[in-house]
Design a protein around this motif. Structure first.
Motif, PDB file in Angstrom:
ATOM      1  N   LEU A 115      43.260  96.783  33.494  1.00 17.58           N
ATOM      2  CA  LEU A 115      42.875  95.430  33.905  1.00 17.58           C
ATOM      3  C   LEU A 115      43.670  94.962  35.120  1.00 17.58           C
ATOM      4  O   LEU A 115      43.101  94.354  36.046  1.00 17.58           O
ATOM      5  N   LYS A 116      44.968  95.222  35.153  1.00 12.24           N
ATOM      6  CA  LYS A 116      45.793  94.795  36.282  1.00 12.24           C
ATOM      7  C   LYS A 116      45.307  95.415  37.585  1.00 12.24           C
ATOM      8  O   LYS A 116      45.323  94.759  38.641  1.00 12.24           O
ATOM      9  N   THR A 117      44.852  96.651  37.540  1.00 10.47           N
ATOM     10  CA  THR A 117      44.331  97.315  38.736  1.00 10.47           C
ATOM     11  C   THR A 117      43.083  96.609  39.242  1.00 10.47           C
ATOM     12  O   THR A 117      42.897  96.446  40.454  1.00 10.47           O
ATOM     13  N   ASN A 144      38.628  95.817  26.866  1.00  8.80           N
ATOM     14  CA  ASN A 144      38.443  94.374  27.032  1.00  8.80           C
ATOM     15  C   ASN A 144      37.002  93.964  26.737  1.00  8.80           C
ATOM     16  O   ASN A 144      36.750  92.975  26.051  1.00  8.80           O
ATOM     17  N   LEU A 145      36.053  94.745  27.266  1.00  8.47           N
ATOM     18  CA  LEU A 145      34.640  94.409  27.073  1.00  8.47           C
ATOM     19  C   LEU A 145      34.189  94.709  25.646  1.00  8.47           C
ATOM     20  O   LEU A 145      33.396  93.964  25.069  1.00  8.47           O
ATOM     21  N   SER A 146      34.719  95.775  25.067  1.00  8.38           N
ATOM     22  CA  SER A 146      34.318  96.142  23.707  1.00  8.38           C
ATOM     23  C   SER A 146      34.817  95.141  22.675  1.00  8.38           C
ATOM     24  O   SER A 146      34.256  95.036  21.582  1.00  8.38           O
ATOM     25  N   THR A 147      35.875  94.407  23.004  1.00  7.80           N
ATOM     26  CA  THR A 147      36.389  93.377  22.097  1.00  7.80           C
ATOM     27  C   THR A 147      36.054  91.969  22.576  1.00  7.80           C
ATOM     28  O   THR A 147      36.481  90.991  21.954  1.00  7.80           O
ATOM     29  N   ALA A 160      35.264  87.626  28.248  1.00 16.31           N
ATOM     30  CA  ALA A 160      34.789  88.856  28.901  1.00 16.31           C
ATOM     31  C   ALA A 160      33.267  88.928  28.991  1.00 16.31           C
ATOM     32  O   ALA A 160      32.715  89.424  29.977  1.00 16.31           O
ATOM     33  N   ARG A 161      32.594  88.430  27.987  1.00 12.25           N
ATOM     34  CA  ARG A 161      31.131  88.468  27.977  1.00 12.25           C
ATOM     35  C   ARG A 161      30.531  87.770  29.195  1.00 12.25           C
ATOM     36  O   ARG A 161      29.464  88.161  29.687  1.00 12.25           O
ATOM     37  N   HIS A 162      31.214  86.737  29.681  1.00 11.30           N
ATOM     38  CA  HIS A 162      30.703  85.963  30.812  1.00 11.30           C
ATOM     39  C   HIS A 162      31.081  86.567  32.164  1.00 11.30           C
ATOM     40  O   HIS A 162      30.687  86.038  33.201  1.00 11.30           O
TER      41      HIS A 162
END
Length: 476
Positions: A115-117, A144-147, A160-162
């Motif tokens: 995510l930081k990248t 991140n997206l899977s959760t 994340a969904r948005h």
């Protein structure tokens, strides 16, 4: 299973396969060391095609798959069970930034990118990817997206969904769905993208994503504020929306107990205020309008200072420190982001990732803190989190000196009391961490039969052999 492992090796090569127990260990135990599973192998594919080939092999051999990103989860969602009949499929080798579209404000990435990248790549192109959380230096975008991860800027940008336009997913049959469409509008049947977001790898494996970008903020104001109560924190947030001209990006609430743990365990931590208070708010405003030094119109920092002055006169603020530069702002954020690490160093804790409507937070907190103390009078509540979107990490620290087994004897009573209250307030027992295996029974207890039946129907339809992260989210 040596023949099966040889077939895996033929797909991903020696570099993509881990079979010795010592090297597998970091992949089969979680960050909090609550789960220790076993796996036939850890498979690390380097491409979507390799993922698809691995899934097809596992489907044929009836071997279950546990997809895993950066392994920073808190509910055991990325952990294998102890059966030994599963593989861990780590996406960390798939870590390419595929494309940055500055005109269309989007970025296409593989699921193993940290995510930081992604944040840094967006910033290098004068853009913003707003998903931000404590584990951003090691968590991956696929996880991140899977959760459906949340973080500290949900109230302004959404979770994340948005933040996603399109996905590429490998199905439980090993087929590749290419939904990498960078479209704001696509009304062509069922929305498969939303189906996989937040599914914790139980319906398929996210391999790529098209992410939304925003303009990079040019003016940011950050403050550390002592407030007399959670009621005052909510009132302060309510007024801040108008005072900032709808530029509130983060509003975090913390109790003194959590701050004390950070000051005790995290080197370099400094209390921003001279006096000790019971409650604190970390408030941040940001705008894409560039700050005008020396102009007649003040920037966000001046507006925030004026607003906090008015709030102090109303009794909503006891004291405050406004960051004068980026380094000071980072230091304030470190006090918030290091809560989880400090709690880990302090000893055993029970974590509750809950959400209720923002206006109901103060009343819930009053009852919730009392419920914790009733269950275990010597426990140390550590409530903190995203008051801006109603999501609190309503944690409970063990009494000083207690070991984990002694403390966890009270876990069911403490969590049950908290979750009963949450549901009574119309809230959720999992706001951003997911269900995993930790809250499997809780979900079955608190969700309606209709909801559970629909979830099972979806799971059975897409994964009839139950090979995708079985025993997570929903029991079939």
């Amino acid at each position: 299973m040596s023949e099966f492992v040889d077939k895996l090796r033929a797909i991903v090569g020696d570099k993509g396969l881990i079979t010795d127990e010592q090297t597998k260990h970091p992949y089969v135990t979680d960050w909090r060391e609550n789960y220790l599973g076993t796996a036939l192998a850890v498979v690390r594919p380097a491409s979507t095609e390799e993922v698809a080939a691995v899934v097809k092999l596992c489907a044929a051999e009836k071997v279950a798959i546990v997809p895993q990103g950066g392994n920073t989860g808190l509910v055991g969602g990325g952990m294998p069970h102890e059966t030994g009949r599963e593989i861990v499929l780590s996406l960390t080798r798939m870590n390419r930034i595929v494309e940055v579209d500055t005109i269309g404000y989007s970025m296409t990435v593989e699921s193993g990118v940290v995510l930081k990248t992604i944040q840094e790549t967006a910033a290098a192109h004068d853009r913003l990817f707003p998903l931000s959380l404590a584990a951003e230096g090691s968590c991956t975008i696929g996880g991140n997206l899977s959760t459906n991860a949340g973080g500290v800027q949900v109230l302004h940008y959404g979770n994340a969904r948005h933040l996603v336009l399109g996905l590429e997913v490998v199905t439980p049959a090993g087929d590749i769905w290419n939904g990498l469409r960078a479209l704001k509008k696509d009304n062509t049947g069922y929305d498969l993208r939303d189906l996989y977001l937040g599914a914790e790898g139980t319906l398929g494996i996210i391999t790529k994503a098209v992410l939304k970008l925003w303009p990079k903020p040019k003016d940011i104001a950050t403050s550390w504020i002592a407030v007399p109560s959670p009621d005052a924190a909510v009132a302060l947030l309510s007024g801040a929306h108008a005072a900032s001209e709808d530029n509130v990006t983060s509003c975090e609430l913390m109790a003194r107990q959590g701050l004390d743990f950070v000051l005790k365990h995290i080197p370099g931590s400094v209390d921003p205020l001279t006096e000790i208070h019971d409650w604190y708010v970390l408030l941040e405003w940001s705008s894409t309008r560039a700050r005008r030094e020396g102009g007649n119109e003040g920037g966000l920092r001046e507006k925030m200072e004026a607003y906090l002055g008015e709030a102090m006169e109303k009794g909503l603020v006891l004291d405050a420190a406004i960051a004068q530069n980026e380094a000071q702002a980072r230091a304030l954020w470190a006090l918030r982001e290091n809560h989880a690490e400090a709690q880990k160093k302090e000893g055993p804790s029970i974590k509750h990732d809950i959400s209720v409507a923002v206006s109901k937070l103060p009343a819930f907190m009053k009852e919730g803190l009392a419920a914790m103390k009733k269950s275990l009078p010597d426990c140390r509540p550590v409530p903190f989190g995203h008051v801006g979107d109603g999501n609190l990490h309503f944690n409970c620290q063990s009494p000083p000196g207690w070991d984990k087994p002694s403390f966890m004897k009270y876990g069911e009573a403490i969590s049950g009391a908290v979750y009963d209250l949450v549901v009574g307030y119309g809230g959720s027992i999992s706001a951003e961490h997911g269900i995993g295996q930790l809250k499997l029974e809780d979900l079955a207890h608190y969700r309606s039969k209709v909801e559970l039946d629909v979830m099972r129907s979806v799971k059975r339809a897409l994964d009839p052999h139950n090979i995708m992260n079985p025993g997570k989210v929903i029991q079939v």
